[in-house]
Design a protein around this motif. Structure first.
Motif, PDB file in Angstrom:
ATOM      1  N   ASN A 130       0.823  -1.204   0.000  1.00  0.00           N
ATOM      2  CA  ASN A 130       0.000   0.000   0.000  1.00  0.00           C
ATOM      3  C   ASN A 130       0.856   1.253   0.000  1.00  0.00           C
ATOM      4  O   ASN A 130       0.571   2.229  -0.679  1.00  0.00           O
ATOM      5  N   ALA A 131       1.942   1.229   0.815  1.00  0.00           N
ATOM      6  CA  ALA A 131       2.831   2.406   0.869  1.00  0.00           C
ATOM      7  C   ALA A 131       3.503   2.640  -0.473  1.00  0.00           C
ATOM      8  O   ALA A 131       3.591   3.770  -0.962  1.00  0.00           O
ATOM      9  N   GLY A 132       3.976   1.543  -1.107  1.00  0.00           N
ATOM     10  CA  GLY A 132       4.628   1.695  -2.412  1.00  0.00           C
ATOM     11  C   GLY A 132       3.660   2.200  -3.471  1.00  0.00           C
ATOM     12  O   GLY A 132       3.997   3.065  -4.285  1.00  0.00           O
ATOM     13  N   GLU A 133       2.446   1.638  -3.461  1.00  0.00           N
ATOM     14  CA  GLU A 133       1.447   2.076  -4.428  1.00  0.00           C
ATOM     15  C   GLU A 133       1.062   3.540  -4.216  1.00  0.00           C
ATOM     16  O   GLU A 133       0.903   4.305  -5.172  1.00  0.00           O
ATOM     17  N   ALA A 134       0.938   3.918  -2.926  1.00  0.00           N
ATOM     18  CA  ALA A 134       0.619   5.322  -2.630  1.00  0.00           C
ATOM     19  C   ALA A 134       1.727   6.250  -3.085  1.00  0.00           C
ATOM     20  O   ALA A 134       1.471   7.319  -3.656  1.00  0.00           O
ATOM     21  N   LEU A 135       2.982   5.831  -2.841  1.00  0.00           N
ATOM     22  CA  LEU A 135       4.124   6.657  -3.284  1.00  0.00           C
ATOM     23  C   LEU A 135       4.157   6.765  -4.801  1.00  0.00           C
ATOM     24  O   LEU A 135       4.379   7.839  -5.366  1.00  0.00           O
ATOM     25  N   ARG A 136       3.926   5.624  -5.471  1.00  0.00           N
ATOM     26  CA  ARG A 136       3.909   5.645  -6.940  1.00  0.00           C
ATOM     27  C   ARG A 136       2.808   6.559  -7.470  1.00  0.00           C
ATOM     28  O   ARG A 136       3.013   7.362  -8.389  1.00  0.00           O
ATOM     29  N   ASN A 137       1.609   6.431  -6.872  1.00  0.00           N
ATOM     30  CA  ASN A 137       0.495   7.277  -7.310  1.00  0.00           C
ATOM     31  C   ASN A 137       0.787   8.746  -7.071  1.00  0.00           C
ATOM     32  O   ASN A 137       0.445   9.611  -7.883  1.00  0.00           O
ATOM     33  N   ARG A 138       1.446   9.029  -5.940  1.00  0.00           N
ATOM     34  CA  ARG A 138       1.781  10.438  -5.636  1.00  0.00           C
ATOM     35  C   ARG A 138       2.778  10.995  -6.637  1.00  0.00           C
ATOM     36  O   ARG A 138       2.638  12.128  -7.119  1.00  0.00           O
ATOM     37  N   ILE A 139       3.802  10.171  -6.964  1.00  0.00           N
ATOM     38  CA  ILE A 139       4.809  10.615  -7.951  1.00  0.00           C
ATOM     39  C   ILE A 139       4.162  10.826  -9.318  1.00  0.00           C
ATOM     40  O   ILE A 139       4.421  11.824 -10.009  1.00  0.00           O
ATOM     41  N   MET A 140       3.314   9.868  -9.715  1.00  0.00           N
ATOM     42  CA  MET A 140       2.640  10.008 -11.007  1.00  0.00           C
ATOM     43  C   MET A 140       1.733  11.228 -11.030  1.00  0.00           C
ATOM     44  O   MET A 140       1.659  11.958 -12.022  1.00  0.00           O
ATOM     45  N   ALA A 141       1.048  11.485  -9.915  1.00  0.00           N
ATOM     46  CA  ALA A 141       0.166  12.659  -9.856  1.00  0.00           C
ATOM     47  C   ALA A 141       0.973  13.949  -9.959  1.00  0.00           C
ATOM     48  O   ALA A 141       0.586  14.894 -10.655  1.00  0.00           O
ATOM     49  N   GLN A 142       2.127  13.972  -9.238  1.00  0.00           N
ATOM     50  CA  GLN A 142       2.971  15.171  -9.329  1.00  0.00           C
ATOM     51  C   GLN A 142       3.505  15.355 -10.736  1.00  0.00           C
ATOM     52  O   GLN A 142       3.557  16.480 -11.258  1.00  0.00           O
ATOM     53  N   ALA A 143       3.925  14.251 -11.378  1.00  0.00           N
ATOM     54  CA  ALA A 143       4.430  14.350 -12.753  1.00  0.00           C
ATOM     55  C   ALA A 143       3.340  14.840 -13.700  1.00  0.00           C
ATOM     56  O   ALA A 143       3.566  15.698 -14.562  1.00  0.00           O
ATOM     57  N   GLU A 144       2.133  14.263 -13.544  1.00  0.00           N
ATOM     58  CA  GLU A 144       1.027  14.706 -14.396  1.00  0.00           C
ATOM     59  C   GLU A 144       0.693  16.174 -14.146  1.00  0.00           C
ATOM     60  O   GLU A 144       0.379  16.921 -15.078  1.00  0.00           O
ATOM     61  N   GLN A 145       0.750  16.587 -12.880  1.00  0.00           N
ATOM     62  CA  GLN A 145       0.465  17.994 -12.556  1.00  0.00           C
ATOM     63  C   GLN A 145       1.498  18.924 -13.180  1.00  0.00           C
ATOM     64  O   GLN A 145       1.160  19.964 -13.748  1.00  0.00           O
ATOM     65  N   GLN A 146       2.782  18.536 -13.070  1.00  0.00           N
ATOM     66  CA  GLN A 146       3.834  19.362 -13.687  1.00  0.00           C
ATOM     67  C   GLN A 146       3.696  19.389 -15.198  1.00  0.00           C
ATOM     68  O   GLN A 146       3.863  20.440 -15.833  1.00  0.00           O
ATOM     69  N   GLN A 147       3.382  18.212 -15.797  1.00  0.00           N
ATOM     70  CA  GLN A 147       3.187  18.176 -17.241  1.00  0.00           C
ATOM     71  C   GLN A 147       2.008  19.042 -17.650  1.00  0.00           C
ATOM     72  O   GLN A 147       2.049  19.758 -18.656  1.00  0.00           O
ATOM     73  N   SER A 148       0.935  18.965 -16.853  1.00  0.00           N
ATOM     74  CA  SER A 148      -0.241  19.784 -17.151  1.00  0.00           C
ATOM     75  C   SER A 148       0.077  21.263 -17.053  1.00  0.00           C
ATOM     76  O   SER A 148      -0.339  22.070 -17.893  1.00  0.00           O
ATOM     77  N   LYS A 149       0.854  21.640 -16.009  1.00  0.00           N
ATOM     78  CA  LYS A 149       1.241  23.041 -15.871  1.00  0.00           C
ATOM     79  C   LYS A 149       2.096  23.490 -17.048  1.00  0.00           C
ATOM     80  O   LYS A 149       1.914  24.594 -17.579  1.00  0.00           O
ATOM     81  N   ALA A 150       3.059  22.626 -17.460  1.00  0.00           N
ATOM     82  CA  ALA A 150       3.920  22.983 -18.593  1.00  0.00           C
ATOM     83  C   ALA A 150       3.100  23.139 -19.868  1.00  0.00           C
ATOM     84  O   ALA A 150       3.277  24.088 -20.635  1.00  0.00           O
ATOM     85  N   GLU A 151       2.171  22.168 -20.091  1.00  0.00           N
ATOM     86  CA  GLU A 151       1.336  22.271 -21.294  1.00  0.00           C
ATOM     87  C   GLU A 151       0.432  23.489 -21.230  1.00  0.00           C
ATOM     88  O   GLU A 151       0.214  24.166 -22.234  1.00  0.00           O
ATOM     89  N   SER A 152      -0.097  23.763 -20.046  1.00  0.00           N
ATOM     90  CA  SER A 152      -0.950  24.951 -19.904  1.00  0.00           C
ATOM     91  C   SER A 152      -0.162  26.222 -20.159  1.00  0.00           C
ATOM     92  O   SER A 152      -0.638  27.149 -20.827  1.00  0.00           O
ATOM     93  N   LYS A 153       1.068  26.268 -19.638  1.00  0.00           N
ATOM     94  CA  LYS A 153       1.921  27.453 -19.857  1.00  0.00           C
ATOM     95  C   LYS A 153       2.248  27.614 -21.328  1.00  0.00           C
ATOM     96  O   LYS A 153       2.186  28.719 -21.880  1.00  0.00           O
ATOM     97  N   ALA A 154       2.600  26.488 -21.976  1.00  0.00           N
ATOM     98  CA  ALA A 154       2.904  26.550 -23.409  1.00  0.00           C
ATOM     99  C   ALA A 154       1.677  26.965 -24.210  1.00  0.00           C
ATOM    100  O   ALA A 154       1.770  27.773 -25.147  1.00  0.00           O
ATOM    101  N   THR A 155       0.522  26.428 -23.838  1.00  0.00           N
ATOM    102  CA  THR A 155      -0.717  26.796 -24.539  1.00  0.00           C
ATOM    103  C   THR A 155      -1.035  28.267 -24.352  1.00  0.00           C
ATOM    104  O   THR A 155      -1.414  28.966 -25.298  1.00  0.00           O
ATOM    105  N   THR A 156      -0.844  28.749 -23.114  1.00  0.00           N
ATOM    106  CA  THR A 156      -1.095  30.171 -22.843  1.00  0.00           C
ATOM    107  C   THR A 156      -0.156  31.052 -23.653  1.00  0.00           C
ATOM    108  O   THR A 156      -0.572  32.065 -24.231  1.00  0.00           O
ATOM    109  N   ALA A 157       1.139  30.650 -23.699  1.00  0.00           N
ATOM    110  CA  ALA A 157       2.109  31.434 -24.473  1.00  0.00           C
ATOM    111  C   ALA A 157       1.750  31.423 -25.956  1.00  0.00           C
ATOM    112  O   ALA A 157       1.828  32.451 -26.634  1.00  0.00           O
TER     113      ALA A 157
END
Length: 339
Positions: A130-157
């Motif tokens: 459970n701890a490993g899965e939670a850590l993996r999900n957290r890392i994936m969520a952070q990566a997706e959030q950063q990717q979303s922010k980068a794409e949003s910034k690029a789209t805005t630009a």
């Protein structure tokens, strides 16, 4: 006196026949096996003084020690089984002397130990998973959030750049349209002005006329020369044969008519706006002072009187009757006439 019989010695066992022991690396003599000893009246020494009970060898005391060791081993084995995820559970065997603590069924003992080990393994494995899965999900969520922010910034630009380009293009188009409209307006105004001027000149041309029909321009305004008292030519010369008719340029009143020295015979015609026209070097004068004439009326004839080198009409223009003359050619063009 009765005496106790000596205790029988433990039978000798060879090394290859030594029984398995619990909790030790090798066989120890004090662990048994033991022969059951039942004391009798003959084997017991008489009681002297206080009542004493002989310490029992083996029995439950030693079994308690074995039980403690077994319990510790069971707990250690369970922990080891829990820590080593993926290994089979350790089966624990307990001495017969402690069976009553776990029940009469000897088969339940390994099942209890196995259940204990499996419970630890399952708990630790579940927690770890459970701890490993939670850590993996957290890392994936952070990566997706950063990717979303980068794409949003690029789209805005990109949207900002597109909007800027669109705005610049619109501004340029607007400026071009405004400039084109201004040019068209200026051109239209110029055309209208030109048309109005042409209309005005056409109307004036009906009111004005050149003084001579057939002529040659032999002298222009401003030419320098010693033959003129002012040092330059003050009029426009229309050369033609002597006797050629001279016509009134516009309607007006004759204010002078006669001899004028270097100008020879001269006629001065004053127009309604006050402008004076001088007709000089005439051979003859056909009008008198105070006479009103209209455009095209004959006022005299070309001659060579005064200071001349040949027959011609010397025409001067004096606005508002002033002494100094202006160039007759632009003045005539302003009236729709081309000398």
């Amino acid at each position: 006196m009765a005496s106790n019989h000596p205790a029988p010695e433990a039978p000798f066992m060879p090394a290859e026949a030594e029984p398995d022991t619990f909790g030790y690396g090798g066989y120890r003599a004090e662990e048994g096996p033991w022969e059951e000893w039942n004391p009798t009246e003959d084997s017991l020494a008489p009681v002297r003084g206080r009542h004493r009970v002989a310490k029992q060898r083996g029995g439950f005391a030693r079994s308690s020690t074995v039980l403690g060791v077994g319990v510790m081993a069971a707990v250690g084995a369970g922990g080891m089984a829990s820590a080593n995820t993926g290994k089979p559970p350790v089966s624990i065997s307990l001495p017969d002397s402690v069976e009553h603590l776990f029940g009469t069924d000897s088969a339940a003992k390994p099942e209890a130990a196995t259940a204990l080990s499996r419970a630890g393994m399952a708990s630790d494995s579940a927690d770890s998973g459970n701890a490993g899965e939670a850590l993996r999900n957290r890392i994936m969520a952070q990566a997706e959030q950063q990717q979303s922010k980068a794409e949003s910034k690029a789209t805005t630009a990109a949207l900002a750049a597109t909007e800027k380009e669109t705005a610049d293009a619109a501004a340029k188009a607007e400026q071009a349209a405004a400039a084109k409209a201004a040019d068209a307006k200026q051109q239209a105004e110029a055309d209208a002005k030109k048309a109005a001027e042409a209309k005005r000149l056409a109307e004036l041309a009906k009111q004005y006329t050149l003084p001579v029909v057939s002529y040659t321009i032999t002298g222009t305004f401003g030419q320098p020369g010693a033959m003129w008292s002012s040092g330059y030519h003050t009029g426009l010369d229309f050369a033609a044969p002597t006797g050629t008719l001279i016509k009134a340029v516009h309607s007006g009143t004759v204010t002078e008519a006669g001899w004028a020295g270097a100008y020879g015979y001269r006629t001065v015609l004053t127009l309604d706006d006050g402008t004076e026209l001088w007709f000089c070097h005439q051979s003859s004068i056909n009008v008198s002072v105070g006479q009103k004439v209209s455009t095209g009326d004959v006022i005299g004839r070309i001659g060579a009187t005064g200071n001349v080198t040949g027959p011609h009409l010397h025409l001067e223009v004096h606005p508002n009757g002033q002494a100094s003359a202006i160039d007759p050619a632009p003045w005539l063009r302003d009236k729709g006439l081309t000398p």
